[in-house]
Structure formats: structure tokens, C-alpha cells
Write an enzyme that holds these catalytic residues in place. Structure first.
Site, PDB file in Angstrom:
ATOM      1  N   SER A 551       3.849  -2.642  20.877  1.00 41.36           N
ATOM      2  CA  SER A 551       4.326  -3.072  22.183  1.00 41.36           C
ATOM      3  C   SER A 551       4.264  -4.602  22.269  1.00 41.36           C
ATOM      4  O   SER A 551       4.919  -5.279  21.480  1.00 41.36           O
ATOM      5  CB  SER A 551       3.510  -2.388  23.288  1.00 41.36           C
ATOM      6  OG  SER A 551       4.153  -2.513  24.533  1.00 41.36           O
ATOM      7  N   ASP A 632      11.977   5.616  23.315  1.00 39.28           N
ATOM      8  CA  ASP A 632      11.218   4.490  23.850  1.00 39.28           C
ATOM      9  C   ASP A 632      12.144   3.674  24.747  1.00 39.28           C
ATOM     10  O   ASP A 632      12.971   2.906  24.265  1.00 39.28           O
ATOM     11  CB  ASP A 632      10.684   3.623  22.713  1.00 39.28           C
ATOM     12  CG  ASP A 632       9.814   2.482  23.214  1.00 39.28           C
ATOM     13  OD1 ASP A 632       9.628   2.359  24.438  1.00 39.28           O
ATOM     14  OD2 ASP A 632       9.305   1.717  22.376  1.00 39.28           O
ATOM     15  N   HIS A 664       7.345   5.595  23.647  1.00 37.86           N
ATOM     16  CA  HIS A 664       6.599   4.390  23.294  1.00 37.86           C
ATOM     17  C   HIS A 664       5.361   4.735  22.475  1.00 37.86           C
ATOM     18  O   HIS A 664       4.816   3.884  21.779  1.00 37.86           O
ATOM     19  CB  HIS A 664       6.203   3.659  24.582  1.00 37.86           C
ATOM     20  CG  HIS A 664       5.945   2.188  24.402  1.00 37.86           C
ATOM     21  ND1 HIS A 664       6.836   1.337  23.801  1.00 37.86           N
ATOM     22  CD2 HIS A 664       4.889   1.413  24.752  1.00 37.86           C
ATOM     23  CE1 HIS A 664       6.351   0.107  23.791  1.00 37.86           C
ATOM     24  NE2 HIS A 664       5.164   0.129  24.356  1.00 37.86           N
TER      25      HIS A 664
END
Length: 975
Positions: A551, A632, A664
């Protein structure tokens, strides 16, 4: 790795109303049967004895119905949900169906009202008209089109539809003369019907929770505030729905509980036990993810003017409490609060005693815990005479802890540990420590350090440098099934987990300092951390370092790739990272971007460019692994495809791992196994971890051949004025190019060889040897990755075999007859069906006998030339080559029919001794099948020629003959 995936996973436990039991679930995945078992269990808190309630995988969401009874949901046909009730210890005999709701429901809560009536509330989807939505009964559309007029198109992994999640209520009643409860005959009522509100706020969000609470006086619900433009703010607010019987139809009008000046997120709403007061958390700015949560108290939910912020001071420092609470639990007396809050990489429990000074409320925060992360807190009993709290906790070493805390005395008592505090997994608390170092300014930065479970202080270990997401997040002393540092540590790494600028749990100023400076101060903190490791932790081999992040951590990996720090790492791994800041406008939640970047794209483009990793791709050199999933929507999959394309076009070794069914997070067990195999195999390849996970060939790569790579090498050499290469020279060039690329980065071959001055093939060969030796010998003596060198040679050999046909087969047979030695020796010619004995002057002294014969089976001994490494069988060597064979597109039967185990072993850099007898008795012996063909093994050179092995310390399977016509013959191919 497999243990992490298959170990039982316990949910948080909830104590029964009388504090006697704990209710929880356990899921266990079997990689052999590819199936998961799910159990609902209860734990006797006094004895620690656990018992099974049900292991039916269709049962879910258990809650306490009474001190001895449990209510749970069961998935039924037609997208319906059944409500079941059973008594502890008698579930198989007395469990009964209380009712069916014709929809999929979640987040069920209950509250006893009066006369045996139980209020029920839950979330489920509603149609546009507000009625209950059932997916099985919904009409099928002939178009797959999706169309929107507002920016909230999708969230996390789901697109918004005309149907939306809502809050529903009904009752369970016990008819007269009946011992069982039944669901109301009327359909559940939509508490939000006629409003634009949804509950939960984000149904697929793994962080937001249920978004409501129930009491005898009604419901409190948090929802996105429709008064704010969703393109500019995702503010959420709090509403109260007054209910007495929970049969009101239609639902009473919602009453908003405003908080002037606070336009952020509302969370953790919870009624006090008295059913009249409440508490919740709220931030000031919903677009600032680093903003702290504040605690608000509602004295009377019926009075919208009774909402106030609770000022908090630290009982330790006496100053302002500069932490962000995560959750709220009321004490049973409705006068005190227990809150969890992150502090220095831990999530601690604090007690807040509310006092009123001249009518103004205030509280002092007293810490009740120190280590680990407390995920949830419950009053052990509804009785005001029981002060103890039940907590769920985890640490780096332990996945699940059930414990009790007495807030009056501070006493802690352990009830249950899933893995005996890590001992079941071979982990122990001494593996974990923390360091503090100076950041890029006059401030301290904290980092966690995890060592392997078997650690030797006099040994150097490679470094795994992990960067967390967020940036409003932190590495905490908690267990994880996704990014678990113990997995890397047990591969043989020292794992360092820094909490740079932007990390939570270190105060508001430290957290918000990252805004507008994503690639600045945080990056320099990471560079300072690496410098600290180089100078202060002697057991870390910082020349063998890898960096990984997810991330925002993936963003930082892409950022580092274009910065000087990249040269410190052998490879970089980016999971679901951001590559181009511009493209993040396609994220599911793009409203925080102006705060994150320090301005809007159309007004402050320079700031966006400054923070954009894509602006620095001209500096990228290090091998990179990218992992990104199709679902995602936080960092869309193109953010992984784009940097992968950059690496491929720049000639940087890279790989792209994709999961079409993950978001994600990679959560499915088999996908998690593949994730770990690829990530660990990739970093181990570059660091050379012995005995660790080995990188497998890409599972979806179509066979396209690698002729273009070979052609590029030849073109680069031709640009240097070199004539066409022999087979042997191709082997050298390809192998050394791969090896040098590993250590020097993706520099083109022309650049690597430009410094070599050679006038003929003989000098070129020697220059290549000496260049490789000069570059690699210091690294090899420092325990660098010999396995990678072997992999390069095997890969090169098979490429030559594939590209040059029968001529290459002769070349390989020539290699198979050569012997690696570690000193100058003398040899005589070796003929078929004869035996030659060579005495090698080395330590220890050994005599080697080689025999070549025309037989179908021979006894073969493989002596690995790595000092101190146990020998490998030809079967093991062949298995090492299988991934290379598969990648080259050579069918296994064809491969085995052409190349003998002797050739395979030689290609992998091993000393080969063949024959029915051998004096090297200290090494293992195996039997291998050789094709029934006449194999004539020859030694290059004439009798009594002096042979010097230059590459012996590299485990290079080659004997270099110095001078004379022998080199000429060798360069033309073996005789």
C-alpha cells in the site's frame, strides 16, 4: 509458511453475561484437501477447558442469548438466513430454529426488553423502495452496464448498486406456554427507509465495523452524511432512532446528534449500560487520515444538545493525552470508560474516569497494559460488583490471547494462549526488540527488530526491511496472517520494521508531518534507519538487504527505486503500491488526496510531481517484484502493471504476480501460500538464503523463448568489434552476464565489457574469467549466494543446448568429463572403458577415481564444490533444474533422453565422480539411470599438460587450460 496458513485461527472471544464462559470461533484450513473447517466453541474461563458447539461451516456470527444459551445464524437456500438458539452442552439435542429472514444478514445484535421480548437488529441489503432485498429472487438484467452521477462508484472491492445496505429491526418472542423463542411473524422493518443513509457506511470495508448499537431505548447509527458532497468529503455523522417496542411501523424519524466544528469520521458508537448515555469517536477532518480520534459523550440520547467532547489528560505525564483511541467500552456502572489506543507501536488499554469540575467533564487516562495489541475489551460481567475486564490480545509471537485485567489492582491473568505464547511454533519473545534512532530532523524514530528463532550473535544475517502501509498506520506488536515478520525471520533474515514520519501512535504532529511530503521526510527517516543498522547492528549483513512494502509501503518501494537508497537493496518488492500519484484519482476514495499531497492537482501540480515515483524511473536499476490484485480498488491494479512495464522496457529483472479474486489484501489460503512462495523465493534468490524457499517459475508465463536475450548479447559483442562466438563462448557470455546483472544491476553487456581490452578469443575468455573472479571472489568469501551462480550456469547451459542442437550436446558431454580442483594438477588422457586416477593436492587430501563405461546403470557420486556443504544426489540436482527446463520449454522425457545425470550435475557446478568404486567414501552414493548409449568422456588437453582451475572457488564447472593449442581447440568446441 505452511504452518502460518494451516494453523487454527481463533476469533476474538466474548464473555457470557455472567462471566463464566467465552464464546469464539476457530477456522482451520487443510492444504491437502483444500478445504476449511469452521467451529463455534465456548471456553470455561475458570478452568480454561474448551468445548465444541458446532462445526457446521454454514453456521456463523454466534452471540450470547443468555448466560447459558447461544444464538447463531445459518445460511439457508434461496439466499435466506436462519436464526438458531441452543444451550451450552446440549446443542446437539436442544438447538432449535427460531425463525427465517428472507435475505442474507450480518452484524446481528439483540437486547432484552420486557416480558421476555428480545429486540433484534441487523444489517442487510434493501431495494431502492426500502424493502428487503434477496439476491436469489432478484430479476436478471440483460445488460451489465453500470452508470453513476456521483463519484462514489465503488469501495474496497465492490461496486455500488441501486441496492444498498440498511439497518433493520424486529423481535424474538416466547409465546405463552412455549419454552422456545420465535421470530416475529412480520417482516423486519427498515430503520433507514425514506432516507439516503446506509449502514454499514461501507459494507465491504474490513475496518468500519457494524456502524450501530442497540439498547432498550432504540438504535444509534453512524452513516455517511448526505449534506456533504461525496467528491469533497466523506464525513460520517451520528443519528439516534428512538424505539420502545421494536415493532414501530414505520420507523420513527431519525434524530441527528451534531458535533459542530468536527467534519470527520464517526466510529465506535456504544450505548452505556443504562441505555440512556452513549459515547463515540470522531475526527475533525475526514479528509486527513492522520487526524486523531476524539472521544465524545452523549449524556442523554434524547437530547441532541447533550453531546460534548471529553478532554483527556495523561495520568503519567499530566499533560494533554496525545493519542488516538481506537475503541470504547463502558464500565458496568456507566461512569467510566475503557479505551484502546496505539502508543509507540503497541495498542494499550486505558481507563478513563470521568469527573465533573464546575459542570465541565474531564478525564485522566491511566494505562492498564504495556505490550502487544489489545483488539477488543469487554466487562467480564454485567454485575457492578465485578470490576474485571476480559481482553483479546496478540503479539508478534502469539496469534491469540484471552486474558483478564483488574483495573483496580492492575493484575493480569492469562486464560488461554493459542500457541503457548509462540512456543508451539518455535517462537520466543527474545526474538523481538526495538531500536530508536535520529530521523531526518531533531526527532527520534522507533523501529522493531526481529531475529530468527535460532540466532547466533557471531553470525551475520541478511536484512528484510519492511515498510508499512497508510501512511497513517504503524508496525505494531501484533500477529498477522498477511505481513508476519516471523515468516521472514524464520527464513534466516533479520527483520526491521521502521515507523517513520507519518506513523500513528507517536503523536499528532509526527503523524500529520507526512501530509504533502509523502516522498520526503518519511523517505529520509528510512534512509537514516538503514544507516543506523549499518553502524550499530553488527549481526546484520547490510550488503545483503531486501526491501518490501504494501500500500503506502508499496508507494515507498516505488519511490525508493528512483532514489539513492535503492542501491542498498538487492531487490525491491511492492505489494499493491502506488506508482503514479495522478492515477490515484481512480482510487475508491480519492477525497483525501488534496490533503495527502498538500493541494489539488489543478492548483498545486508541482507538489504532486514532487511526490510522484513515476517521475524518477530514469534512475531505476534494481530487480523488482510487483504484486497486485484485480479487485483492489484502493490502489487499482494498473499501479502494479505500469511499473512492471517500466522494468521490462528498461531491461530490469522483474516479475508481476496477480490475483484476480483478491482485493487490497490477499486473504484466500491458497493464494496466501502462493504469495509467500513467490515473495520469499524472490528475495531468497537475490540474497542467497540457504535452505529457504526457492523461487518457482511463473505459473502463467506462456513459452515465448529467450532467443531475444541471446541475440542481444551477440549484438552487444558485435558492436565491440568481436567476431561470431563459439558455443563455449556463448556459454561464458550468457552465464557471466546473468551473474554480473545480479550483482551490478541491469547494465547492458556493452557497458560491462567496455573496459576489457582483448585482441583475440583466447584473451577475451581469460579476461571474462578474471573479471568475474575479481568481482565475485570477495562476495563468495563473505557467504554470498553460490546457489544463484549455479542457477545462472544451469540456465545458460540449457539455453545453449536449446539454441545449438547436437553441437551443444557434445559441448555438454565435454563439460561432464571435466573435474573441478583447487590447485594446479597434472592429468593424462582419459579413454573409454579405462580408469584414470588423479591425486588432488588440497586439504583434505583425497584420491578421485573416474571410470566411463557403456552401461545402462552406473553408481554416481556428486561432490558439491561448496566447502562445508553436504553433497547432493543427481536426483536432487535434476530437480533443481526442472524449473529451468520448464521455463525453457524442454519436455522432461526429451530432456532425460539427451542429457545424463552426469551432465546435469556438471551443469550445476558439482564435482562428478562416476564408477562402480570410488575412494571418496565420505560422500553419499546414489544410483542413477543413464540412457543406453555409448558415452565417451574426454579431458581437454594432451597427456602431462599442466591445468590450472581459475574458477574453482566460484563452483564454475569448467577447467581453463592456459596457453598453447589446447585453448584454441577448446574455444572451437570439445574434442
Amino acid at each position: 509458511m505452511r504452518v502460518l496458513i494451516t494453523a487454527p485461527r481463533r476469533s476474538a472471544a466474548v464473555p457470557s453475561p455472567d462471566g463464566s464462559y467465552g464464546l469464539y470461533t476457530v477456522s482451520t484450513y487443510d492444504l491437502e484437501s483444500h478445504s476449511e473447517t469452521k467451529e463455534i466453541r465456548v471456553l470455561e474461563l475458570e478452568t480454561g477447558i474448551t468445548s465444541l458447539i458446532t462445526n457446521d461451516k454454514h453456521n456463523k456470527n454466534p452471540i450470547w442469548f443468555s448466560s447459558t444459551q447461544i444464538l447463531w445464524l445459518r445460511e439457508a437456500n434461496g439466499s435466506a438466513t436462519q436464526i438458531w438458539i441452543g444451550t451450552i452442552g446440549q446443542v446437539e439435542r436442544n438447538a432449535y430454529l427460531a425463525g427465517i429472514i428472507p435475505a442474507r444478514i450480518e452484524n446481528l445484535q439483540i437486547k432484552e426488553l420486557h416480558d421476555g421480548i428480545i429486540a433484534v437488529a441487523f444489517t442487510a441489503d434493501a431495494k431502492p423502495d426500502g424493502s428487503l432485498y434477496n439476491t436469489a429472487q432478484a430479476p436478471r438484467s440483460h445488460s451489465s452496464a453500470r452508470e453513476y452521477d456521483s463519484v462514489l462508484v465503488r469501495f474496497w472491492d465492490t461496486y455500488f448498486t441501486a441496492e444498498h445496505s440498511s439497518l433493520w429491526y424486529t423481535t424474538l418472542q416466547k409465546p405463552r406456554l412455549c419454552r422456545q423463542y420465535t421470530l416475529s411473524d412480520n417482516l423486519p422493518l427498515n430503520a433507514l427507509k425514506g432516507t439516503p443513509l446506509t449502514c454499514p457506511i461501507w459494507p465491504s470495508d474490513p475496518f468500519s465495523g457494524a456502524g450501530f448499537d442497540i439498547s432498550t431505548t432504540g438504535l444509534l447509527v453512524t452513516a455517511r452524511d448526505p449534506e456533504f458532497n461525496p467528491a469533497e468529503s466523506t464525513q460520517t455523522s451520528l443519528w439516534y432512532i428512538p424505539l420502545r417496542s421494536f415493532t414501530e411501523d414505520p420507523a420513527p424519524m431519525l434524530r441527528k446528534l451534531p458535533v459542530p466544528g468536527y467534519n470527520g469520521d464517526t466510529s465506535s458508537v456504544v450505548f452505556a449500560p443504562n441505555g440512556i448515555s452513549a459515547a463515540f469517536l470522531k475526527t475533525k477532518d475526514g479528509n486527513d487520515s492522520s487526524d486523531l480520534n476524539r472521544i465524545f459523550i452523549v449524556r442523554e440520547v434524547m437530547d441532541a444538545e447533550s453531546v460534548y467532547e471529553l478532554p483527556i489528560r495523561s495520568e503519567v505525564t499530566q499533560g494533554r493525552w496525545d493519542l488516538s483511541p481506537n475503541s470504547i467500552t463502558w464500565a458496568s456502572n456507566s461512569h467510566s470508560l475503557y479505551v484502546t489506543a496505539d502508543e509507540r507501536g503497541r495498542c494499550k488499554l486505558f481507563r478513563l474516569v470521568i469527573i465533573y469540575d464546575h459542570g465541565s467533564p474531564a478525564a485522566y487516562a491511566r494505562p492498564l497494559s504495556e505490550d502487544g495489541v489489545i483488539s477488543s475489551v469487554y466487562s467480564l460481567s454485567t454485575s457492578s460488583s465485578e470490576p474485571r475486564l476480559f481482553i483479546n490480545q496478540s503479539t508478534f509471537m502469539e496469534s491469540s490471547i484471552f486474558a483478564l485485567i483488574n483495573p483496580d489492582t492492575g493484575a493480569h491473568s492469562l486464560i488461554s494462549s493459542a500457541t503457548k505464547m509462540g512456543k508451539t511454533l518455535g517462537l520466543h519473545a527474545s526474538q523481538v526488540s526495538e531500536i530508536t534512532f535520529k530521523g531526518s530532523g531533531e526527532y527520534d524514530v522507533q523501529a522493531w527488530v526481529m531475529k530468527p528463532s535460532i540466532f547466533k550473535a557471531d553470525k551475520k544475517y541478511p536484512l528484510a526491511f519492511l515498510i508499512h502501509g497508510g501512511p497513517a498506520d504503524s508496525w505494531r506488536d501484533a500477529w498477522s496472517t498477511r505481513w508476519n515478520p516471523a515468516i521472514f525471520a524464520e527464513q534466516g533474515y533479520i527483520v526491521v520494521l521502521p515507523n517513520p514520519t507519518g506513523s500513528t501512535s507517536f503523536g499528532q504532529a509526527f503523524s500529520s508531518a507526512v501530509n504533502g511530503d509523502w516522498g520526503g521526510r518519511a523517505y529520509h527517516d528510512l534512509a537514516a534507519c538503514f544507516a543506523h543498522l549499518e553502524s550499530h547492528l553488527p549481526f546484520i549483513d547490510t550488503t545483503r538487504a531486501v526491501a518490501l512494502g504494501a500500500s503506502y509501503g508499496g508507494y515507498m518501494i516505488n519511490w525508493i527505486a528512483g532514489q539513492p537508497l535503492a542501491k542498498k537493496f538487492r531487490t525491491l518488492v511492492a505489494h499493491d503500491g502506488c506508482f503514479s500519484i495522478y492515477n490515484m484519482l481512480s482510487s475508491d476514495i480519492a477525497t483525501p488526496l488534496p490533503t495527502d499531497m498538500g493541494g489539488t492537482l489543478w492548483k498545486d501540480k508541482a507538489i504532486w510531481d514532487f511526490n510522484d515515483p513515476a517521475q524518477h524511473t530514469q534512475n531505476w536499476t534494481q530487480p523488482m517484484l510487483f504484486i497486485h490484485s484485480d479487485l483492489d480498488y484502493r490502489c487499482p491494479v494498473t499501479e502494479g502493471l505500469a511499473p512492471f512495464a517500466v522494468c521490462q522496457q528498461r531491461g530490469i529483472e522483474s516479475r508481476f504476480l496477480n490475483f484476480p479474486d483478491e482485493n487490497h489484501f490477499v486473504l484466500k489460503h491458497e493464494n496466501s501460500l502462493k504469495w509467500h512462495r513467490t515473495v520469499l523465493g524472490w528475495i531468497n534468490k537475490y540474497v542467497g538464503v540457504e535452505g529457504g524457499v526457492v523461487l518457482e517459475p511463473p505459473v502463467s508465463e506462456p513459452h515465448r523463448g529467450n532467443e531475444w536475450r541471446h541475440a542481444k548479447y551477440l549484438r552487444d559483442l558485435q558492436k565491440l568489434g568481436r567476431p561470431a562466438l563459439s558455443i563455449l563462448e556463448q556459454y561464458y557470455v550468457h552465464t557471466l552476464s546473468c551473474i554480473l546483472a545480479h550483482f551490478l544491476g541491469p547494465i547492458d553487456l556493452k557497458t560491462r565489457l567496455a573496459a576489457l581490452h582483448h585482441s583475440n578469443r583466447t584473451s577475451m575468455m581469460l579476461n571474462l574469467h578474471f573479471l568475474a573472479l575479481a568481482l565475485l571472489l570477495p562476495m563468495l568469501t563473505a557467504a554470498s549466494p553460490l546457489k544463484y551462480t549455479k542457477s545462472c550456469m544451469a540456465d545458460s547451459l540449457l539455453m545453449i543446448l536449446q539454441d545449438n542442437g547436437n553441437d551443444a550436446v557434445s559441448f555438454c558431454r565435454g563439460i561432464a568429463a571435466r573435474v573441478i580442483v583447487t590447485a594446479t594438477t597434472t592429468t593424462t588422457a582419459l579413454w573409454a572403458n579405462t580408469t584414470i586416477t588423479r591425486t588432488v593436492v588440497s586439504q583434505p587430501m583425497m584420491t578421485i577415481t573416474i571410470e566411463a563405461d557403456t552401461v545402462t546403470t552406473v553408481t554416481t557420486t556428486i561432490i558439491c564444490s561448496e566447502i562445508g556443504t553436504p553433497p547432493h544426489s543427481t536426483t536432487a540436482i535434476a530437480s533443481m533444474l526442472e524449473p529451468v527446463i520448464e521455463r525453457r520449454g524442454i519436455a522432461t522425457p526429451s530432456y532425460l533422453s539427451i542429457y545424463t545425470p552426469l551432465q546435469i550435475a556438471s551443469a550445476c557446478g558439482c564435482l562428478v565422480v562416476a564408477g562402480p568404486t570410488t575412494t571418496a567414501t565420505s560422500f553419499a552414493t546414489v544410483t542413477s539411470v543413464v540412457p543406453t548409449t555409448t558415452e565417451v568422456y574426454t579431458v581437454i588437453g594432451t597427456p602431462a599438460v599442466s591445468i590450472t582451475t581459475i574458477m574453482a572457488t566460484m563452483t564454475f564447472v569448467e577447467t581453463v587450460c592456459l596457453g598453447g593449442p589446447t585453448m584454441t581447440a577448446m574455444s572451437e568446441g570439445p574434442r
